[in-house]
Design a protein around this motif. Structure first.
Motif, PDB file in Angstrom:
ATOM      1  N   CYS A 124      -1.422  -6.928   2.049  1.00 31.22           N
ATOM      2  CA  CYS A 124      -0.159  -6.298   2.470  1.00 31.22           C
ATOM      3  C   CYS A 124      -0.102  -4.812   2.110  1.00 31.22           C
ATOM      4  O   CYS A 124       0.532  -4.038   2.810  1.00 31.22           O
ATOM      5  N   HIS A 125      -0.739  -4.431   1.008  1.00 32.39           N
ATOM      6  CA  HIS A 125      -0.615  -3.053   0.517  1.00 32.39           C
ATOM      7  C   HIS A 125      -1.805  -2.164   0.873  1.00 32.39           C
ATOM      8  O   HIS A 125      -1.957  -1.095   0.304  1.00 32.39           O
ATOM      9  N   GLY A 126      -2.669  -2.611   1.774  1.00 34.93           N
ATOM     10  CA  GLY A 126      -3.786  -1.783   2.222  1.00 34.93           C
ATOM     11  C   GLY A 126      -3.693  -1.594   3.721  1.00 34.93           C
ATOM     12  O   GLY A 126      -4.064  -2.474   4.487  1.00 34.93           O
ATOM     13  N   GLY A 127      -3.176  -0.468   4.147  1.00 33.81           N
ATOM     14  CA  GLY A 127      -3.018  -0.208   5.572  1.00 33.81           C
ATOM     15  C   GLY A 127      -4.075   0.755   6.061  1.00 33.81           C
ATOM     16  O   GLY A 127      -5.093   0.988   5.406  1.00 33.81           O
ATOM     17  N   SER A 128      -3.806   1.315   7.221  1.00 29.35           N
ATOM     18  CA  SER A 128      -4.756   2.248   7.794  1.00 29.35           C
ATOM     19  C   SER A 128      -3.959   3.288   8.576  1.00 29.35           C
ATOM     20  O   SER A 128      -2.898   2.990   9.127  1.00 29.35           O
ATOM     21  N   ILE A 129      -4.444   4.526   8.542  1.00 24.98           N
ATOM     22  CA  ILE A 129      -3.757   5.603   9.254  1.00 24.98           C
ATOM     23  C   ILE A 129      -4.806   6.499   9.902  1.00 24.98           C
ATOM     24  O   ILE A 129      -5.793   6.847   9.255  1.00 24.98           O
ATOM     25  N   GLY A 131      -7.013   5.684  11.939  1.00 29.77           N
ATOM     26  CA  GLY A 131      -8.294   4.969  11.962  1.00 29.77           C
ATOM     27  C   GLY A 131      -8.951   4.819  10.602  1.00 29.77           C
ATOM     28  O   GLY A 131     -10.024   4.244  10.495  1.00 29.77           O
ATOM     29  N   LYS A 132      -8.301   5.323   9.541  1.00 28.83           N
ATOM     30  CA  LYS A 132      -8.923   5.236   8.210  1.00 28.83           C
ATOM     31  C   LYS A 132      -8.118   4.331   7.282  1.00 28.83           C
ATOM     32  O   LYS A 132      -6.898   4.450   7.203  1.00 28.83           O
ATOM     33  N   PRO A 133      -8.832   3.447   6.568  1.00 37.31           N
ATOM     34  CA  PRO A 133      -8.110   2.589   5.623  1.00 37.31           C
ATOM     35  C   PRO A 133      -7.545   3.411   4.474  1.00 37.31           C
ATOM     36  O   PRO A 133      -8.129   4.429   4.096  1.00 37.31           O
ATOM     37  N   PHE A 134      -6.392   2.982   3.963  1.00 38.11           N
ATOM     38  CA  PHE A 134      -5.775   3.716   2.855  1.00 38.11           C
ATOM     39  C   PHE A 134      -5.161   2.716   1.882  1.00 38.11           C
ATOM     40  O   PHE A 134      -4.190   2.030   2.204  1.00 38.11           O
ATOM     41  N   LEU A 135      -5.750   2.640   0.696  1.00 36.45           N
ATOM     42  CA  LEU A 135      -5.251   1.728  -0.331  1.00 36.45           C
ATOM     43  C   LEU A 135      -3.879   2.220  -0.800  1.00 36.45           C
ATOM     44  O   LEU A 135      -3.755   3.360  -1.243  1.00 36.45           O
ATOM     45  N   GLY A 136      -2.865   1.372  -0.670  1.00 35.26           N
ATOM     46  CA  GLY A 136      -1.531   1.762  -1.129  1.00 35.26           C
ATOM     47  C   GLY A 136      -0.570   2.058   0.005  1.00 35.26           C
ATOM     48  O   GLY A 136       0.628   2.154  -0.211  1.00 35.26           O
ATOM     49  N   LEU A 137      -1.108   2.200   1.223  1.00 35.80           N
ATOM     50  CA  LEU A 137      -0.245   2.309   2.396  1.00 35.80           C
ATOM     51  C   LEU A 137       0.103   0.886   2.820  1.00 35.80           C
ATOM     52  O   LEU A 137      -0.781   0.030   2.889  1.00 35.80           O
ATOM     53  N   GLY A 138       1.366   0.604   3.091  1.00 36.50           N
ATOM     54  CA  GLY A 138       1.737  -0.733   3.557  1.00 36.50           C
ATOM     55  C   GLY A 138       0.964  -1.067   4.827  1.00 36.50           C
ATOM     56  O   GLY A 138       0.767  -0.206   5.685  1.00 36.50           O
ATOM     57  N   CYS A 205      11.926 -10.126   7.285  1.00 35.03           N
ATOM     58  CA  CYS A 205      11.222  -9.092   8.035  1.00 35.03           C
ATOM     59  C   CYS A 205      10.961  -7.848   7.176  1.00 35.03           C
ATOM     60  O   CYS A 205      11.465  -6.762   7.452  1.00 35.03           O
ATOM     61  N   GLU A 206      10.171  -8.021   6.146  1.00 35.01           N
ATOM     62  CA  GLU A 206       9.979  -6.940   5.175  1.00 35.01           C
ATOM     63  C   GLU A 206       8.839  -5.992   5.557  1.00 35.01           C
ATOM     64  O   GLU A 206       7.744  -6.427   5.858  1.00 35.01           O
ATOM     65  N   ASP A 207       9.164  -4.728   5.555  1.00 36.09           N
ATOM     66  CA  ASP A 207       8.179  -3.678   5.789  1.00 36.09           C
ATOM     67  C   ASP A 207       7.659  -3.273   4.401  1.00 36.09           C
ATOM     68  O   ASP A 207       8.458  -3.029   3.502  1.00 36.09           O
ATOM     69  N   VAL A 208       6.360  -3.211   4.230  1.00 32.21           N
ATOM     70  CA  VAL A 208       5.794  -2.996   2.886  1.00 32.21           C
ATOM     71  C   VAL A 208       5.873  -1.515   2.505  1.00 32.21           C
ATOM     72  O   VAL A 208       5.370  -0.662   3.227  1.00 32.21           O
ATOM     73  N   PRO A 209       6.521  -1.192   1.377  1.00 33.62           N
ATOM     74  CA  PRO A 209       6.641   0.225   0.986  1.00 33.62           C
ATOM     75  C   PRO A 209       5.307   0.799   0.498  1.00 33.62           C
ATOM     76  O   PRO A 209       4.463   0.063   0.005  1.00 33.62           O
ATOM     77  N   ALA A 210       5.158   2.112   0.644  1.00 31.35           N
ATOM     78  CA  ALA A 210       3.934   2.772   0.187  1.00 31.35           C
ATOM     79  C   ALA A 210       3.926   2.830  -1.341  1.00 31.35           C
ATOM     80  O   ALA A 210       4.933   3.164  -1.961  1.00 31.35           O
ATOM     81  N   TRP A 211       2.800   2.506  -1.931  1.00 32.34           N
ATOM     82  CA  TRP A 211       2.696   2.498  -3.394  1.00 32.34           C
ATOM     83  C   TRP A 211       2.807   3.893  -4.025  1.00 32.34           C
ATOM     84  O   TRP A 211       3.161   4.027  -5.186  1.00 32.34           O
ATOM     85  N   TRP A 212       2.489   4.944  -3.253  1.00 35.61           N
ATOM     86  CA  TRP A 212       2.521   6.285  -3.873  1.00 35.61           C
ATOM     87  C   TRP A 212       3.944   6.729  -4.214  1.00 35.61           C
ATOM     88  O   TRP A 212       4.139   7.713  -4.903  1.00 35.61           O
TER      89      TRP A 212
END
Ligand code: HEC
Ligand code: HEC
Length: 464
Positions: A124-129, A131-138, A205-212
């Protein structure tokens, strides 16, 4: 975290006075936490290692299921079966060594020497922006329901889940999981084989907040009902019936390290050109219309950590009301709130709030969709409420071609009211703001701005 033993006595007395005075006002955030928190770096390093090398739940899925799960949705074997599974479930490649597995999954064990695949926080807490994965992005692409239905059978059958893990792709029902799992526990974390039904609600319907953002916050979760220093609160995810109280006691220090690591994560910078003059004008608009709730940025940032009553912000109220009372009561009486950090704290009690926290907006360009339920796909839509799409879909890919630089967020396509695919995986790709928990109203603070002001404000928001 804070090492109060290193603080000189005079400061300690001052701090104590501040804390003591403040603790008499139940709704005020802890003044020691109002500014950016400095993480303990040795601990943060250990936290990163733990987060990216360990799983905190026993295995959920059979080993090898990623290679065979495609059989459930296609007849011909994809050239890259793991890549196809990644796309199906909305996972990213791991930006750290992970045995060829997507971010959010890792090798685990069912016990008794049987290996399998576990979930970790980054599902849930590893998204992508871009085209690049980003640890901590929902992870705004995740179809958690498909993952839990399809991976356990490794491509041979679908599993029925006790509740829905997600209903709209990119959002999830993490809250229902916490409520469901606590049903197996007594207040001291003893495991019961029969579950007491705390009535999990799986439409939040929870949107995962960014960890930063966490380093700036005094309170966490959409409603600000958790203390942002709380270690035990982030251990809820590990309530597998195989983990007894001893496991929790033993791993508490690991989760303290993880929390310290979360405080070190920095928001990604907007990588495209920004018009500096326009952004400067936008900063003025921001200071006049937004800063009182969202704080100020730049060289001397300040974040007020405000919880805005729902009657005022008027965004969807379901998340606020959706945590069952029985859960709140049980949680408050449980091990999770008997936390003692340092000599001043007497446990991080959950608070009961009646609104939503106005979050910090650092890296806001990267964390679309917006609001606690992910109901608004871009900042442009957020700042002009009458333009917000009612029923829409998107590609659930994150390359530059999918990113809307003008409106700042994800490109979406409207979907008519009658077009609902029968395949639930396809249906979850449609975000219908008419469904419970998914309302896109409220937060109309940008509505009265002129188009020119809004344009400059968007340019400024890109720089945060
Ligand atoms: C099933 C998805 C999921 C998993 C797995 C998960 N989280 Fe979360 N997490 C969420 C959601 C959703 C929220 C927002 C909840 C809310 O505000 O209602 C959240 C909120 C948080 C927050 C608060 C952030 C803030 O700024 O308010 C922290 C910290 C956090 N999670 C840490 C973790 C850690 C550590 C793990 C792994 C041990 C983890 N989470 C696993 C979905 C998940
Ligand atoms: C009265 C307080 C208040 C004001 C003024 C305000 N906001 Fe907000 N804002 C909030 C709250 C509360 C939320 C969270 C609402 C929710 O998620 O339901 C929020 C959410 C947001 C979000 C979404 C954050 C996310 O991660 O999803 C953005 C972006 C935002 N506001 C920008 C702005 C801008 C820009 C302005 C000025 C035009 C502004 N806000 C004015 C209180 C405010």
């Amino acid at each position: 975290m804070h090492d109060f033993r290193k603080i000189p006595l005079g400061c300690a007395i001052l701090l104590w006075t501040l804390l003591y005075v403040d603790s008499t006002r139940a709704d005020a955030p802890d003044p020691a936490l109002g500014s950016v928190r400095i993480a303990d770096t040795a601990s943060a390093k250990r936290g990163f290692t733990a987060l990216t090398t360990r799983s905190f739940t026993p295995a959920n899925f059979p080993a090898g299921s990623l290679q065979t799960v495609w059989k459930l949705w296609t007849k011909s074997k994809p050239g890259d079966p793991v890549g196809a599974a990644r796309e199906r479930f909305g996972l990213s490649e791991a930006p750290y060594p992970n045995n060829g597995m997507p971010m959010g999954l890792r090798s685990g064990s069912f016990g008794f020497g049987i290996s399998g695949i576990s979930l970790d926080c980054m599902v849930c807490h590893g998204g992508s922006i871009l085209g690049k994965p980003f640890l901590g992005l929902g992870n705004a692409n995740l179809d958690l329901q498909a993952l839990f239905e399809e991976l356990p059978g490794a491509g041979t059958r679908r599993l029925r889940t006790p509740y829905q893990f997600s209903r709209a792709r990119g959002t999830n029902e993490a809250g229902a999981t916490a409520v469901f799992l606590l049903g197996f526990r007594d207040a001291d974390l003893g495991v019961h084989l029969t579950r007491s039904d705390l009535k999990p609600v799986d439409t939040l319907c929870e949107d995962v907040p960014a960890w930063w953002l966490l380093k700036k916050k005094a309170t966490m979760y959409a409603t600000g009902e958790g203390d942002a220093r709380s270690v035990r609160s982030i251990m809820q995810f590990s309530m597998s019936p195989l983990h007894g109280k001893a496991w929790f006691e033993k791993e508490e220090s690991t989760f303290r390290d993880i929390l310290n690591y979360l405080y070190t994560i920095e928001a990604p910078k907007y990588p495209f050109p920004v018009n500096p003059d326009l952004a400067k004008q936008g900063e003025k608009v921001f200071r006049q219309n937004c800063a009182k709730c969202h704080g100020t940025y730049g060289n001397t940032p300040a974040y007020p950590n405000k919880i805005i009553p729902q009657e005022e912000v008027q965004t969807d109220s379901h998340r606020l009301k959706g945590f069952p009372e029985a859960f709140g009561k049980k949680y408050t009486e449980s091990w999770f709130t008997r936390e003692r950090e340092g000599w001043f704290a007497d446990g991080y009690q959950g608070r009961v709030n009646h609104g939503y926290q106005a979050p910090p907006l650092d890296g806001i360009w990267a964390s679309a969709p917006y609001l606690h339920n992910g109901s608004v796909p871009t900042l442009g839509h957020l700042l002009d409420s009458k333009t917000r799409p009612i029923r829409f879909t998107r590609s659930f890919r994150t390359e530059e071609s999918e990113y809307d630089k003008e409106r700042v967020g994800w490109k979406v396509r409207p979907v008519g009211p009658l077009a609902t695919p029968t395949d639930p995986h396809e249906a979850r790709k449609i975000y219908d703001t008419g469904e419970i928990g998914r309302g896109n109203g409220g937060h109309t603070y940008g509505d009265s701005l002129s188009d020119a002001e809004r344009l400059s404000l968007l340019e400024y928001l890109k720089t945060l």
